[in-house]
Motif scaffolding. Structure first.
Motif, PDB file in Angstrom:
ATOM      1  N   TYR A 100      17.142  65.311  60.334  1.00  0.00           N
ATOM      2  CA  TYR A 100      16.116  65.812  59.418  1.00  0.00           C
ATOM      3  C   TYR A 100      14.988  64.785  59.269  1.00  0.00           C
ATOM      4  CZ  TYR A 100      13.645  66.903  55.195  1.00  0.00           C
ATOM      5  OH  TYR A 100      12.633  67.142  54.314  1.00  0.00           O
ATOM      6  N   ASN A 101      15.361  63.535  59.017  1.00  0.00           N
ATOM      7  CA  ASN A 101      14.349  62.490  58.807  1.00  0.00           C
ATOM      8  C   ASN A 101      13.521  62.210  60.054  1.00  0.00           C
ATOM      9  OD1 ASN A 101      14.618  61.865  56.052  1.00  0.00           O
ATOM     10  ND2 ASN A 101      16.475  60.704  56.478  1.00  0.00           N
ATOM     11  N   ARG A 102      14.135  62.319  61.212  1.00  0.00           N
ATOM     12  CA  ARG A 102      13.425  62.015  62.457  1.00  0.00           C
ATOM     13  C   ARG A 102      12.619  63.191  62.999  1.00  0.00           C
ATOM     14  NH1 ARG A 102      14.726  57.217  65.671  1.00  0.00           N
ATOM     15  NH2 ARG A 102      13.382  58.426  67.002  1.00  0.00           N
ATOM     16  N   LEU A 103      13.146  64.400  62.858  1.00  0.00           N
ATOM     17  CA  LEU A 103      12.514  65.554  63.495  1.00  0.00           C
ATOM     18  C   LEU A 103      11.741  66.454  62.534  1.00  0.00           C
ATOM     19  CD1 LEU A 103      15.482  66.624  65.823  1.00  0.00           C
ATOM     20  CD2 LEU A 103      13.510  65.178  66.407  1.00  0.00           C
ATOM     21  N   SER A 104      12.301  66.717  61.385  1.00  0.00           N
ATOM     22  CA  SER A 104      11.711  67.710  60.471  1.00  0.00           C
ATOM     23  C   SER A 104      10.764  67.100  59.451  1.00  0.00           C
ATOM     24  CB  SER A 104      12.819  68.473  59.747  1.00  0.00           C
ATOM     25  OG  SER A 104      13.679  69.086  60.666  1.00  0.00           O
ATOM     26  N   LYS A 105      11.162  66.009  58.841  1.00  0.00           N
ATOM     27  CA  LYS A 105      10.377  65.435  57.750  1.00  0.00           C
ATOM     28  C   LYS A 105       8.945  65.066  58.148  1.00  0.00           C
ATOM     29  CE  LYS A 105      10.918  62.513  53.754  1.00  0.00           C
ATOM     30  NZ  LYS A 105      11.842  61.661  53.025  1.00  0.00           N
ATOM     31  N   PRO A 106       8.724  64.493  59.352  1.00  0.00           N
ATOM     32  CA  PRO A 106       7.324  64.203  59.719  1.00  0.00           C
ATOM     33  C   PRO A 106       6.462  65.477  59.777  1.00  0.00           C
ATOM     34  CG  PRO A 106       8.829  63.000  61.152  1.00  0.00           C
ATOM     35  CD  PRO A 106       9.669  63.946  60.333  1.00  0.00           C
ATOM     36  N   ILE A 107       7.046  66.564  60.250  1.00  0.00           N
ATOM     37  CA  ILE A 107       6.316  67.833  60.298  1.00  0.00           C
ATOM     38  C   ILE A 107       6.083  68.342  58.884  1.00  0.00           C
ATOM     39  CG2 ILE A 107       6.434  70.249  61.052  1.00  0.00           C
ATOM     40  CD1 ILE A 107       8.110  69.170  63.469  1.00  0.00           C
ATOM     41  N   ASN A 108       7.100  68.221  58.032  1.00  0.00           N
ATOM     42  CA  ASN A 108       6.951  68.631  56.632  1.00  0.00           C
ATOM     43  C   ASN A 108       5.773  67.909  55.979  1.00  0.00           C
ATOM     44  OD1 ASN A 108       9.356  69.894  57.221  1.00  0.00           O
ATOM     45  ND2 ASN A 108      10.534  68.889  55.618  1.00  0.00           N
ATOM     46  N   ARG A 109       5.677  66.607  56.227  1.00  0.00           N
ATOM     47  CA  ARG A 109       4.590  65.814  55.620  1.00  0.00           C
ATOM     48  C   ARG A 109       3.225  66.323  56.075  1.00  0.00           C
ATOM     49  NH1 ARG A 109       7.094  60.609  57.204  1.00  0.00           N
ATOM     50  NH2 ARG A 109       8.770  60.363  55.739  1.00  0.00           N
ATOM     51  N   LEU A 110       3.089  66.560  57.379  1.00  0.00           N
ATOM     52  CA  LEU A 110       1.809  67.053  57.894  1.00  0.00           C
ATOM     53  C   LEU A 110       1.452  68.400  57.279  1.00  0.00           C
ATOM     54  CD1 LEU A 110       2.206  66.209  61.689  1.00  0.00           C
ATOM     55  CD2 LEU A 110       0.634  65.119  60.070  1.00  0.00           C
ATOM     56  N   GLN A 111       2.416  69.298  57.219  1.00  0.00           N
ATOM     57  CA  GLN A 111       2.154  70.625  56.656  1.00  0.00           C
ATOM     58  C   GLN A 111       1.858  70.549  55.159  1.00  0.00           C
ATOM     59  OE1 GLN A 111       5.732  72.627  57.979  1.00  0.00           O
ATOM     60  NE2 GLN A 111       4.603  73.702  59.589  1.00  0.00           N
ATOM     61  N   THR A 112       2.585  69.696  54.459  1.00  0.00           N
ATOM     62  CA  THR A 112       2.364  69.558  53.019  1.00  0.00           C
ATOM     63  C   THR A 112       0.972  69.002  52.742  1.00  0.00           C
ATOM     64  OG1 THR A 112       4.716  69.252  52.609  1.00  0.00           O
ATOM     65  CG2 THR A 112       3.209  68.457  50.901  1.00  0.00           C
ATOM     66  N   GLU A 113       0.595  67.974  53.472  1.00  0.00           N
ATOM     67  CA  GLU A 113      -0.733  67.381  53.270  1.00  0.00           C
ATOM     68  C   GLU A 113      -1.830  68.398  53.582  1.00  0.00           C
ATOM     69  OE1 GLU A 113      -3.371  64.882  51.841  1.00  0.00           O
ATOM     70  OE2 GLU A 113      -1.207  64.581  51.743  1.00  0.00           O
ATOM     71  N   ALA A 114      -1.663  69.155  54.656  1.00  0.00           N
ATOM     72  CA  ALA A 114      -2.659  70.176  54.998  1.00  0.00           C
ATOM     73  C   ALA A 114      -2.736  71.246  53.920  1.00  0.00           C
ATOM     74  CB  ALA A 114      -2.317  70.799  56.354  1.00  0.00           C
ATOM     75  N   ALA A 115      -1.587  71.654  53.388  1.00  0.00           N
ATOM     76  CA  ALA A 115      -1.586  72.685  52.345  1.00  0.00           C
ATOM     77  C   ALA A 115      -2.246  72.175  51.072  1.00  0.00           C
ATOM     78  CB  ALA A 115      -0.157  73.138  52.061  1.00  0.00           C
ATOM     79  N   LYS A 116      -1.931  70.937  50.700  1.00  0.00           N
ATOM     80  CA  LYS A 116      -2.495  70.381  49.450  1.00  0.00           C
ATOM     81  C   LYS A 116      -4.000  70.174  49.543  1.00  0.00           C
ATOM     82  CE  LYS A 116      -0.210  66.718  48.159  1.00  0.00           C
ATOM     83  NZ  LYS A 116       0.739  65.605  47.999  1.00  0.00           N
ATOM     84  N   GLY A 118      -6.015  71.835  51.712  1.00  0.00           N
ATOM     85  CA  GLY A 118      -6.700  72.987  52.294  1.00  0.00           C
ATOM     86  C   GLY A 118      -7.108  72.720  53.733  1.00  0.00           C
ATOM     87  N   GLY A 119      -6.505  71.702  54.318  1.00  0.00           N
ATOM     88  CA  GLY A 119      -6.835  71.331  55.695  1.00  0.00           C
ATOM     89  C   GLY A 119      -6.213  72.261  56.719  1.00  0.00           C
ATOM     90  N   ARG A 120      -6.604  72.032  57.934  1.00  0.00           N
ATOM     91  CA  ARG A 120      -6.141  72.870  59.044  1.00  0.00           C
ATOM     92  C   ARG A 120      -5.491  71.956  60.084  1.00  0.00           C
ATOM     93  NH1 ARG A 120      -7.376  77.280  62.458  1.00  0.00           N
ATOM     94  NH2 ARG A 120      -7.991  76.519  64.511  1.00  0.00           N
ATOM     95  N   LEU A 121      -4.370  72.425  60.627  1.00  0.00           N
ATOM     96  CA  LEU A 121      -3.695  71.692  61.698  1.00  0.00           C
ATOM     97  C   LEU A 121      -4.013  72.372  63.021  1.00  0.00           C
ATOM     98  CD1 LEU A 121      -0.190  71.090  60.063  1.00  0.00           C
ATOM     99  CD2 LEU A 121      -2.050  69.446  60.320  1.00  0.00           C
ATOM    100  N   ASP A 122      -4.627  71.639  63.929  1.00  0.00           N
ATOM    101  CA  ASP A 122      -5.004  72.219  65.216  1.00  0.00           C
ATOM    102  C   ASP A 122      -3.792  72.647  66.040  1.00  0.00           C
ATOM    103  OD1 ASP A 122      -7.719  71.889  64.707  1.00  0.00           O
ATOM    104  OD2 ASP A 122      -7.726  69.857  65.542  1.00  0.00           O
ATOM    105  N   HIS A 123      -2.681  71.992  65.857  1.00  0.00           N
ATOM    106  CA  HIS A 123      -1.466  72.278  66.622  1.00  0.00           C
ATOM    107  C   HIS A 123      -0.370  72.850  65.707  1.00  0.00           C
ATOM    108  CE1 HIS A 123      -1.431  68.253  65.023  1.00  0.00           C
ATOM    109  NE2 HIS A 123      -0.146  68.129  65.251  1.00  0.00           N
TER     110      HIS A 123
END
Length: 158
Positions: A100-116, A118-123
Motif C-alpha cells: 500500500y505504502n509503495r504502490l497506492s499511497k503515492p497515487i492517493n497523494r497525487l489524486q488528493t492534491e489535485a482534488a483539493k 482543482g488541478g488536473r492530472l495529465d496521466h
C-alpha cells in the motif's frame, strides 16, 4: 489454554472484523469503483478518488492497526498450528501495508492534491489503472489474512 478463551474470542473478532473492513473497502473498489471510474472523465475520476483518499487515508489506518495488533497478540497467546495461522495473517497484513505504502499511497497523494486544488492530472487514467492493479494484489492478501484468522479461530474453539 481454556483460561485464555475468554480473551481469544474478542481479540479474534476484532482482528477478523478489522481485516474485513479493509477487505470490504478494497473489494468495493474492485467490483464497483473500478468500472464506474472507467466511465467518468479523467478529471471527474481524479476528483472523486482524491476526495475518497483524503478521508480514507486518514480513517482507514485504525482498522489495519487493529487487525495487525490483534493477530500479533493471538500469535503470542496461541499454540500449535493456530499460532502459525496468526503469524501468517500478521505477515500478510504487513506485506499489505508495505505494498500500500509503495504502490497506492503515492497515487492517493497525487489524486488528493489535485482534488483539493482543482488541478488536473495529465496521466490520470494511467495512475488509476496502476492503483487498480495494486488493489487487486492487496485484496488477494486480505483474503489470505481473513481465511487464516477464521481457520485459526475455528481450530482454537474446537
Amino acid at each position: 489454554m481454556n483460561h485464555l478463551l475468554w480473551l481469544l474470542w474478542p481479540v479474534s473478532l476484532v482482528g477478523i472484523l478489522s481485516t474485513a473492513v479493509v477487505f470490504g473497502t478494497d473489494m468495493f473498489f474492485l467490483t464497483v469503483g473500478r468500472p464506474a471510474l472507467r466511465l467518468a472523465s479523467p478529471t471527474a475520476g481524479t476528483e472523486v478518488m482524491g476526495f475518497f483518499h483524503l478521508y480514507a487515508d486518514a480513517r482507514m489506518p485504525i482498522w489495519g492497526v487493529l487487525a495487525i495488533l490483534s493477530n500479533l497478540l493471538l500469535g503470542v497467546l496461541t499454540q500449535g498450528e493456530h499460532r502459525a495461522l496468526y503469524w501468517l495473517s500478521v505477515s500478510v497484513l504487513i506485506l499489505f501495508v508495505v505494498l500500500y505504502n509503495r504502490l497506492s499511497k503515492p497515487i492517493n497523494r497525487l489524486q488528493t492534491e489535485a482534488a483539493k486544488t482543482g488541478g488536473r492530472l495529465d496521466h490520470a487514467r494511467e495512475l488509476q489503472a496502476s492503483w487498480d492493479r495494486s488493489v487487486m494484489v492487496r485484496t488477494a492478501l486480505l483474503v489470505v489474512s481473513v481465511l487464516a484468522q477464521c481457520v485459526a479461530l475455528l481450530g482454537v474453539l474446537a
